[in-house]
Design an enzyme around this catalytic site. Structure first.
Site, PDB file in Angstrom:
ATOM      1  N   ILE A 162       0.834  -1.210   0.000  1.00 26.40           N
ATOM      2  CA  ILE A 162       0.000   0.000   0.000  1.00 26.40           C
ATOM      3  C   ILE A 162       0.866   1.256   0.000  1.00 26.40           C
ATOM      4  CG2 ILE A 162      -1.633   1.351   1.411  1.00 26.40           C
ATOM      5  CD1 ILE A 162      -2.714  -1.443   2.220  1.00 26.40           C
TER       6      ILE A 162
ATOM      7  N   HIS B 121       0.576   4.601   1.292  1.00 26.78           N
ATOM      8  CA  HIS B 121      -0.320   5.218   2.271  1.00 26.78           C
ATOM      9  C   HIS B 121      -0.628   6.663   1.950  1.00 26.78           C
ATOM     10  CE1 HIS B 121      -0.645   1.954   5.230  1.00 26.78           C
ATOM     11  NE2 HIS B 121       0.541   1.592   4.753  1.00 26.78           N
TER      12      HIS B 121
ATOM     13  N   VAL C 260      26.317 -10.991   6.297  1.00 29.63           N
ATOM     14  CA  VAL C 260      27.385 -10.240   6.959  1.00 29.63           C
ATOM     15  C   VAL C 260      27.590 -10.796   8.366  1.00 29.63           C
ATOM     16  CG1 VAL C 260      28.032  -7.973   7.881  1.00 29.63           C
ATOM     17  CG2 VAL C 260      27.006  -8.162   5.596  1.00 29.63           C
TER      18      VAL C 260
ATOM     19  N   CYS D  70      -4.465 -21.754  -9.566  1.00 29.05           N
ATOM     20  CA  CYS D  70      -3.983 -23.129  -9.369  1.00 29.05           C
ATOM     21  C   CYS D  70      -2.683 -23.133  -8.567  1.00 29.05           C
ATOM     22  CB  CYS D  70      -3.832 -23.883 -10.693  1.00 29.05           C
ATOM     23  SG  CYS D  70      -2.212 -23.779 -11.481  1.00 29.05           S
TER      24      CYS D  70
END
Lengths: 126, 480, 437
Positions: free
Chosen positions: B49, B51, B174, B438
């Site tokens: 989203i 915002h 790391v 599917c």
């Protein structure tokens, strides 16, 4: 109708999709069986085999040298004694089929003297 | 030992938006990612989203970056072509208490200068969104809010950054960072060492761990899990706008989202967890989220469910973003706690980190050879017959359909593989193959076939998403 | 863009499409069969086991053998095969239907056909459809997808498996995996009776001592990267009892939980769907609500025997031939009265939903429960037209019934025929649970 002997085993016939429910009863003589519930002679034969020496049709795939079809399906042309299924599969999985093949071609003739042939079930051209 | 100006740890949207910002300048930039592909961490399970900018006050960093990020998306979309739509956001109130909260958010939105924000009556809101339940009392409308595909956005950021010289290395975890002779020495799990003048910690859920490895601030990231439920594109529930419930003290999540690709998504939940790798979905949460969603949009139905997934937001104490130079160690920029609205803010976060690096002494000299945009390639499913036929003449694989549900061609799958997406999930997120009804039942095998052909590797080496997520277990001969 | 003209376009080259195509071409319709795969045969090619063809070919065949025979029939009859081609749209233009086809070889093709036979088959329900909670791990497949990996690509899906659902493909896969050295820990079934054929329970599970856990729900799938374990729980009175949840360790989960006819193309072109079968609503000529579009096989309703698919396909093709001939002659539709048909009692559905007065009609139906003995009664306003005694009726096994022409010839206008399945003795209503050892 004569009195029926007691049911020793219930089984489902696997010979065709009708899936008949079979009842195996003791026969008149010791070691004989009466089969009930079958709709065809195949059912009786199946049940008797099950009681003495069960056999199965075996299907598998075998790798191929084809560029398009990695695996070629095969079957036993008749039922194979169950104890021979595993050794057969091991053998098949190590094989490589060279194309072209036709459906119906025999891959292994008379497997371990059982009279059972291993037959290719898909035609592959290249 | 390779030497860089900036090493960014994490190839999620935060790290990649930063890389994109830095790629404009004459700099050597490296991104280190522990996963096998970009966006495989926090970014992947995002709700997607963009915002509206009314949830947080401008006194917070996230409030400011959200507003700026929202506006930057127009340009980013134009240059990078990831799926993005300003479809608008609606906040639907169903109680008097929620109406009061809506007014409060409207006031905040006005203060935040949210473009076009509107306080809506019942009639108005029902007219704006006909999928809403008739029980709605009113709400808020933010026309500039919208939806995007987070992974496609991340992949596009990676691609444009790479085009402009940024190096991105995957499966590089790391393990240590040492300040030596005025630069950082960064080691990875397999024993490589990279030297860099600056480090940006954009490690998402593991930003706390990375900070500790570099001797930075001590803080902890609390994973807050969100479950999402995806509905079939034929679901009657698909709204025209993103529908939010009104945030109250006793309810969270439960949005109804019209995704860019035509499906409808219901979620997310919010659940605080201990385990950062916990990604389960649960029956209880599913029932709750569907109940909440049905309350707003009655045509939402479990019958249309095609899949569910979850991911965790990297929340931290104080709830605001923590984007600042470390006060404990030199040349180390923290970009932690980037939870919602992190995706919306990400373009602004990238720019902000650029500014912070400059303040820390990094010279930002514009690179005249900078390539500002990616070529646009329309996906097959959006093409007309004529366009598809024309595409076929360029590359016949583009009309060979592999994923039938989403209409994805062999050409697109090959494109994904050649761009480095070599896992089933990577190909799925890049092309949408296997995302349909599917769920890969028909196309997974064919994709493996193409992967084997393109990479020359065998099936047993392919994974769903790296690590031990192997898809198969060798062949019949017993060979791997 | 290419343009093709045909009398009859068949979508799908599985058993249904090939048999329909063979029958249509055999009646001299210019026929084309279109399929997205490279080889004709559909799912039969991956069903390497035997047990096909007893009704249709009067011999036991494996899937590939059956596929080869029906392919040969279609080719011999003169049908053209268009492989590696995906139909992406059907447009109804009245007397002409236009199919848009994409393929890697030919690009975009517009195919004009007088009639269309839908034979797209079905897809498997998957984990996502069921909303099974847990982790998104690798190692979760539908049974058919795993079957394809194993039998077409020669690749093992995993090492230890749990199969959710006792559909036939799942049962067949239990045996296939066992024969490939994969340990199948169990098959779970949420219902108190199995979904697959009894013979498959016998030869695919009992032969390998694989437990069939009836009334059991798979409640979750867990693991970090690959499946590590699943949880299962008993279902009591339709409710899952989570307090009795068990962990089953495995690296693979296969779902065999039902099939869904693939009707996205049909829906998009306006074909009406049956709420129970999820396939098109068809009349006794296998025609959908759109004149000239017919349906057969698993796209219409899910069959358990390919033989029935073939028979149904031939019938659809025959009607398609009649339709095209009538178009040529300028005749309209068949105006003989359609008699609506309803499913009652223990019948879950019946197809077709109508028949032509005075014409022999074949019906296919399914029971909604397991019945030891039952009676199928065909009646009209209380008059019994036909009756048949059945034993071992199961939802998994389709019932076929042919109503002779004379039974409907004299029915008054406005009649409705009702098919009713009634258990012969309620006490004997069998619950398969516990019957098997």
């Amino acid at each position: 109708m004569e009195k029926e002997n007691k049911v020793i085993r219930d089984m489902v016939c696997i010979m065709c999709p009708a899936s008949c429910h079979l009842e195996v009863r003791e026969g008149a003589e010791k070691g004989e069986y009466d089969i009930h519930g079958n709709q065809c002679p195949g059912g009786k034969k199946y049940a008797l085999n099950e009681m003495c020496a069960p056999k199965r049709i075996v299907t598998a795939v075998v790798s191929s040298d084809s560029k398009c079809i990695a695996c070629i399906p095969v079957k036993t042309d008749q039922s194979l004694p169950m104890e021979l299924i595993e050794p057969l599969l091991q053998e098949l999985y190590q094989m490589k089929i060279s194309v072209p093949v036709r459906s119906g071609d025999i891959l292994i003739k008379n497997y371990k003297n059982t009279g059972v042939d291993i037959v290719i079930t898909r035609s592959v051209e290249k | 030992m390779e030497k860089y100006d900036v090493v960014i740890i994490g190839a999620g949207v935060t790290g990649l938006a930063t890389a994109y910002t830095l790629s404009r300048y004459k700099l050597k930039v490296l991104v280190l990612e522990k996963n096998i592909d970009a966006a495989f961490g926090v970014t992947k399970a995002n709700s997607g989203i963009v915002h509206g900018g009314f949830h947080y006050p401008l006194t917070t960093l996230k409030g400011r970056l959200e507003i700026e990020g929202n506006q930057l998306f127009s340009q980013y979309h134009k240059d990078l072509h990831f799926p993005f739509k300003r479809c608008g956001i609606i906040l639907a109130a169903f109680t008097e208490e929620e109406l009061l909260k809506v007014k409060e958010l409207y006031e905040r939105g006005k203060k935040n200068r949210v473009p076009g924000i509107e306080l809506c009556s019942r009639e108005r809101i029902l007219k704006l969104e006909e999928k809403l339940s008739g029980n709605v009392l009113g709400g808020l409308y933010a026309p500039e809010g919208g939806v995007l595909e987070p992974y496609k956005y991340a992949f596009a950021l990676a691609e444009i950054s790479q085009k402009n010289g940024v190096k991105i290395l995957y499966e590089k975890e790391v393990t240590s960072g040492t300040w030596k002779d005025s630069s950082w020495e960064i080691s990875t799990a397999e024993g490589n060492i990279y030297k860099s003048r600056y480090v940006v910690n954009a490690a998402g859920l593991y930003a706390d761990k990375i900070s500790a490895l570099f001797g930075g601030e001590e803080f902890s990231i609390h994973p807050r899990k969100g479950e999402e439920y995806l509905l079939d594109r034929l679901s009657p529930a698909r709204p025209s706008k993103v529908i939010f419930p009104v945030p109250t003290t006793h309810s969270t999540g439960g949005l109804v989202i019209p995704t860019c690709d035509g499906t409808t998504m219901v979620g997310p939940t919010a659940e605080v967890l201990e385990d950062k790798e916990e990604k389960t979905t649960t029956e209880i949460n599913r029932n709750n989220i569907f109940a909440l969603a049905k309350n707003m949009v009655p045509s939402v139905s479990e019958k249309d469910l095609i899949t569910a997934f979850s991911g965790s937001r990297p929340a931290m104490e104080g709830e605001d973003f923590y984007i600042a130079p470390s006060k404990k160690v030199p040349a180390f920029i923290q970009a932690a706690g980037i939870q919602s609205p992190g995706l919306t803010a990400s373009p602004a976060i990238g720019k902000y980190i650029g500014v912070l690096l400059e303040k820390e002494g990094l010279t930002l000299e514009e690179d005249p050879s900078f390539i500002p945009s990616l070529p646009y390639q329309k996906p097959l499913w959006e093409m007309t017959k004529e366009e598809a036929d024309a595409m076929h003449k360029k590359d016949p694989a583009w009309t060979n359909i592999i994923c039938r549900c989403e209409k994805i061609s062999e050409g697109e799958i090959v494109d994904a593989i050649r761009k480095g997406h070599t896992t089933l999930d990577g190909i799925k997120l890049y092309t949408r193959s296997g995302m349909g009804r599917c769920q890969g039942g028909f196309c997974s095998g064919r994709i493996l076939e193409i992967l084997a052909r393109e990479t020359g590797k065998n099936y047993a080496s392919f994974t769903k998403r790296g690590d031990n997520s192997f898809l198969t277990a060798g062949d019949l001969t017993g060979e791997k | 863009m290419n343009t093709l003209y045909y009398d009859c376009a068949v979508i799908g080259a599985g058993a249904a499409g090939l048999c329909a195509g063979a029958a249509a071409a055999g009646q001299n319709l210019k026929t084309i069969i279109i399929d997205r795969e490279s080889h004709p045969g559909g799912v039969l090619l991956q069903c390497i086991h035997n047990g096909f063809g007893l009704h249709y070919f009067k011999e036991q065949l494996t899937g590939p053998e059956y596929a080869e025979k029906v392919t040969e029939n279609a080719v011999k009859a003169g049908a053209d095969l268009l492989m590696d081609s995906t139909v992406i749209e059907i447009k109804d233009g009245g007397k002409e239907k236009i199919l848009t086809i994409y393929s890697g070889k030919d690009g975009v093709t517009l195919l004009h056909a007088k009639a269309v036979i839908l034979a797209m088959g079905c897809r498997e329900r998957c984990r996502g459809n069921l909303g099974i909670p847990g982790d998104r791990t690798s190692g979760v497949y539908t049974a058919g997808a795993a079957q394809k990996l194993l039998n077409i690509h020669g690749v093992l899906p995993g090492k230890t498996a749990v199969i959710a659902g006792s559909g036939d493909i799942g049962l067949i896969m239990a045996r296939r995996l066992s024969w490939c050295g994969v340990k199948v820990k169990m098959v779970t079934e949420i219902m108190p009776f199995p979904a697959g054929l009894s013979r498959n329970i016998a030869q695919c599970l009992e032969d390998f001592s694989i437990p069939l856990r009836l009334s059991t729900s798979l409640t979750g799938i867990y693991g970090k990267d690959r499946v590590e374990y699943v949880t299962i729980a008993p279902v009591i009175d339709g409710k899952v009892d989570h307090s009795k949840e068990e962990k089953i360790f495995c690296d693979t989960v296969l779902f065999s939980v039902g099939l869904i006819p693939e009707n996205e193309l049909s829906k998009a072109c306006g074909i009406k769907m049956h709420p129970v079968t999820n396939g098109p609503v068809t009349d006794s000529s296998s025609m959908t609500n759109i004149p000239g579009i017919f349906a057969c096989g698993n796209v219409l309703h899910v069959h358990d025997l390919v033989d029935f698919v073939s028979l149904e396909a031939e019938k659809a093709a025959e009607n398609c031939v009649k339709y095209v001939r009538n178009l040529h002659k300028g005749k309209g539709e068949d105006f003989r009265e359609d008699i609506p048909v309803t499913a009652e009692g223990a019948l879950r559905y019946i197809l077709p939903v109508s028949c032509k007065k005075g014409e022999e009609a074949s019906f296919y139906m399914r029971s909604s429960s397991v019945l030891r003995k039952a009676r199928l009664t065909v009646s009209c306003k209380g008059d019994i037209l036909a009756e048949k005694s059945l034993s071992y009726v199961k939802p998994a096994e389709m019932i076929a019934f042919t109503l002779p022409a004379e039974k409907t010839g004299n029915l008054p206008p406005g009649s409705t025929i009702s098919f009713s399945l009634i258990p012969v003795n309620e006490e004997e209503k069998e619950n398969e649970n516990g019957k098997r050892k």
